[in-house]
Design an enzyme around this catalytic site. Structure first.
Site, PDB file in Angstrom:
ATOM      1  N   HIS A 122       1.094  -0.930  -0.235  1.00 38.30           N
ATOM      2  CA  HIS A 122       0.124   0.000  -0.602  1.00 38.30           C
ATOM      3  C   HIS A 122       1.072   1.347  -0.134  1.00 38.30           C
ATOM      4  O   HIS A 122       1.847   1.195   0.388  1.00 38.30           O
ATOM      5  CB  HIS A 122      -1.080  -0.196   1.746  1.00 38.30           C
ATOM      6  CG  HIS A 122      -1.872   0.845   1.399  1.00 38.30           C
ATOM      7  ND1 HIS A 122      -1.472   2.172   1.482  1.00 38.30           N
ATOM      8  CD2 HIS A 122      -3.668   0.527   1.135  1.00 38.30           C
ATOM      9  CE1 HIS A 122      -2.619   2.958   1.493  1.00 38.30           C
ATOM     10  NE2 HIS A 122      -3.865   2.126   1.572  1.00 38.30           N
ATOM     11  N   ASP A 199       2.742  -4.540   8.615  1.00 34.76           N
ATOM     12  CA  ASP A 199       1.869  -3.515   8.134  1.00 34.76           C
ATOM     13  C   ASP A 199       0.959  -4.287   8.329  1.00 34.76           C
ATOM     14  O   ASP A 199       0.379  -5.366   7.157  1.00 34.76           O
ATOM     15  CB  ASP A 199       1.737  -3.308   6.520  1.00 34.76           C
ATOM     16  CG  ASP A 199       0.413  -2.370   6.439  1.00 34.76           C
ATOM     17  OD1 ASP A 199      -0.471  -2.587   7.723  1.00 34.76           O
ATOM     18  OD2 ASP A 199      -0.231  -1.409   5.408  1.00 34.76           O
ATOM     19  N   GLN A 202      -5.220  -5.550   6.703  1.00 36.95           N
ATOM     20  CA  GLN A 202      -5.590  -6.615   6.332  1.00 36.95           C
ATOM     21  C   GLN A 202      -5.318  -7.212   6.845  1.00 36.95           C
ATOM     22  O   GLN A 202      -6.101  -8.757   6.553  1.00 36.95           O
ATOM     23  CB  GLN A 202      -5.458  -6.084   4.430  1.00 36.95           C
ATOM     24  CG  GLN A 202      -5.555  -4.940   4.120  1.00 36.95           C
ATOM     25  CD  GLN A 202      -7.075  -4.411   4.162  1.00 36.95           C
ATOM     26  OE1 GLN A 202      -8.095  -5.045   4.029  1.00 36.95           O
ATOM     27  NE2 GLN A 202      -7.363  -3.320   3.960  1.00 36.95           N
ATOM     28  N   LYS A 225     -10.806  -0.671   9.719  1.00 37.80           N
ATOM     29  CA  LYS A 225     -10.910  -2.506   9.301  1.00 37.80           C
ATOM     30  C   LYS A 225     -11.044  -3.252   9.830  1.00 37.80           C
ATOM     31  O   LYS A 225     -11.348  -4.059   9.841  1.00 37.80           O
ATOM     32  CB  LYS A 225      -9.308  -2.007   8.469  1.00 37.80           C
ATOM     33  CG  LYS A 225      -9.283  -1.278   7.214  1.00 37.80           C
ATOM     34  CD  LYS A 225      -7.742  -1.593   6.801  1.00 37.80           C
ATOM     35  CE  LYS A 225      -7.835   0.469   5.999  1.00 37.80           C
ATOM     36  NZ  LYS A 225      -7.877   0.569   4.360  1.00 37.80           N
ATOM     37  N   CYS A 363      -4.622   2.376  -3.902  1.00 32.12           N
ATOM     38  CA  CYS A 363      -3.826   2.669  -2.814  1.00 32.12           C
ATOM     39  C   CYS A 363      -1.988   1.987  -3.546  1.00 32.12           C
ATOM     40  O   CYS A 363      -1.662   1.577  -2.629  1.00 32.12           O
ATOM     41  CB  CYS A 363      -3.534   3.137  -1.924  1.00 32.12           C
ATOM     42  SG  CYS A 363      -4.739   4.116  -1.444  1.00 32.12           S
TER      43      CYS A 363
HETATM   44  N1  PMP Z   1      -1.912  -0.680   4.846  1.00 29.39           N
HETATM   45  C1  PMP Z   1      -3.148  -1.267   4.363  1.00 29.39           C
HETATM   46  C2  PMP Z   1      -2.325  -2.514   3.499  1.00 29.39           C
HETATM   47  C3  PMP Z   1      -4.245  -0.680   4.126  1.00 29.39           C
HETATM   48  O1  PMP Z   1      -5.083  -1.545   3.241  1.00 29.39           O
HETATM   49  C4  PMP Z   1      -4.260   0.711   4.189  1.00 29.39           C
HETATM   50  C5  PMP Z   1      -5.780   0.837   4.269  1.00 29.39           C
HETATM   51  N2  PMP Z   1      -6.297   0.199   2.944  1.00 29.39           N
HETATM   52  C6  PMP Z   1      -3.415   1.125   4.734  1.00 29.39           C
HETATM   53  C7  PMP Z   1      -2.150   0.430   4.934  1.00 29.39           C
HETATM   54  C8  PMP Z   1      -3.702   2.605   5.380  1.00 29.39           C
HETATM   55  O2  PMP Z   1      -4.676   2.764   6.249  1.00 29.39           O
HETATM   56  P1  PMP Z   1      -5.668   3.775   7.046  1.00 29.39           P
HETATM   57  O3  PMP Z   1      -5.371   4.650   5.586  1.00 29.39           O
HETATM   58  O4  PMP Z   1      -6.521   3.648   7.617  1.00 29.39           O
HETATM   59  O5  PMP Z   1      -3.814   4.593   7.518  1.00 29.39           O
END
Ligand code: PMP
Length: 405
Positions: A122, A199, A202, A225, A363
């Site tokens: 991401h 991270d 997910q 999430k 993203c």
């Molecule tokens: N890492 C991953 C794997 C994600 O899926 C996301 C959110 N789509 C993020 C980081 C960023 O999370 P946040 O926007 O809640 O900070």
């Protein structure tokens, strides 16, 4: 077996129509819906005990603080951290990663050091490291993925050296649902003295995560999430490491004493929690975890796995539909394309049928580039989704195809 009807009744948002059609919410990778147990708790918090935490002697402040600090304990147990001092509240995964890039980066990364990320990260697990590398004249290296969206371990081993200082890797790819071999990566990284940030945005809501067993140095996730509020998230870090890192931001709550001559910082975890945090959001994470625990994380994993396998099987039957990657280990998300139909068009038509999927790059632009595509249609699942909804998705896709034929 989960009692899905009962579970769905806990999520009021699911019971609504979009364009006159029953909502089918398949965008859980972007954010999850909230059960009444969380919604009611937040409302109750504001109706009865709201007060700023830590600084007050009055009873409301004491109660707010207790909820906040109890949430830290619940999260500690949920990911099996060694101590609640290792649980830092942040705004979300993005801020947690930026905190590490800034603070760990300041202390541990020097000119010529190398940081490894995977090709499917991401943006929030790419850009903070790029910024750090620019600041410190360090080098960002990319571990490739194969056609199945899996890390190529042989390439990872080649890139790993005693110059590697950090590996930043997702537990599960948000773009493709691939479960990354983080156990293996962490073990190999530690052998060359590199640290590992996982991270978990997910992963944490889908299966058991034990940070001590994994032995990762940092772990991050977002409240929104995992069925809790947005604007709140968690950074786990090993206590010894966090103790050596400088504060990320200065302000109230992160200090012991302040004078113009010398300021003394607070001990963990407050050292990293400057300013008034989203304390209600933090407490909502604990309520969401209580809810997950009441269903059972193993049950959730089993149910979601079965659902995603079913979805893969059914989607594969649709002519002209291409799933990007068939990773051996996957969970929760499936990314696909429809031959000759732009993903945005497909997403917009599905929306008219009441089906919420995400389209675009998720993203993860470099991941899209790897597969030479501009984006995908992503269906991402939760334990409140059903096989019937998967069938509706397939029917919806057939309608999209018909419109374009
Ligand atoms: N890492 C991953 C794997 C994600 O899926 C996301 C959110 N789509 C993020 C980081 C960023 O999370 P946040 O926007 O809640 O900070």
């Amino acid at each position: 077996m989960l009692d899905i009807n009962k579970i769905r009744n806990d999520f009021p948002i699911l019971n609504q129509k979009v364009y006159g059609k029953q909502l089918i919410y398949l965008d859980n990778g972007a954010t999850t819906q909230k059960p009444n147990q969380v919604i009611d708790y937040v409302s109750e918090f504001y109706s009865t005990i709201n007060s700023n935490i830590h600084r007050g002697v009055h009873s409301l402040s004491g109660k707010s603080t207790e909820e906040y600090e109890n949430a830290r304990l619940t999260i500690k147990d949920y990911i099996n951290a060694n101590s609640e001092k290792e649980i830092i509240f942040t705004k979300g995964t993005t801020e947690a990663i930026n905190l590490v890039a800034s603070s760990f980066g300041e202390e541990y990364i020097n000119e010529g050091d190398e940081i490894l990320v995977s090709q499917t990260e991401h943006h929030s697990n790419i850009v903070p490291w790029q910024m750090l590398c620019k600041r410190k004249k360090a080098i960002l290296k990319v571990v490739p993925v194969n056609n199945n969206t899996e890390i190529v371990i042989e390439e990872f081993k080649k890139l790993l050296s005693n110059k590697t200082k950090l590996i930043a890797i997702s537990q599960v790819s948000n773009a493709f649902g691939t479960i990354m071999p983080i156990n293996n990566i962490i073990q190999k990284a530690h052998k060359v003295g590199a640290y590992v940030l996982v991270d978990g945005a997910q992963g944490v809501q889908h299966f058991k995560t034990d940070v001590q067993y994994l032995d990762c140095d940092f772990y991050t996730f977002s409240g929104h999430k995992i069925y809790a509020e947005t604007g709140i998230g968690v950074l786990y870090g090993k206590e010894e490491l966090l103790n050596k890192m400088p504060p990320y931001q200065g302000g109230g709550d992160m200090i012991k004493t302040v004078s113009f001559e010398k300021t003394e910082y607070a001990d963990l975890p407050l050292k990293f929690e400057a300013g008034t945090s989203n304390y209600v959001g933090a407490a909502s994470i604990a309520k969401a975890i209580d809810y997950i625990n009441s269903i059972g994380l193993d049950n959730i994993y089993e149910y979601e796995n079965d659902l995603v396998n079913y979805a893969r099987k059914e989607l594969t039957k649709i002519k002209g539909l291409k799933i990007i990657g068939s990773p051996t280990n996957n969970t929760s998300s499936i990314s696909f394309l429809l031959n000759g139909i732009h993903h945005y068009d497909a997403g917009m038509i599905l929306d008219k049928l009441g089906i919420a999927v995400r389209t675009g790059t998720h993203c993860a632009e470099p991941a899209m580039k790897r597969f030479d595509i501009t984006g995908t249609i992503r269906a991402s699942f939760s334990f409140y989704n059903t096989k019937q909804e998967v069938d509706e998705l397939c029917k919806g896709i057939l309608r999209v195809k018909k419109m374009f034929d």
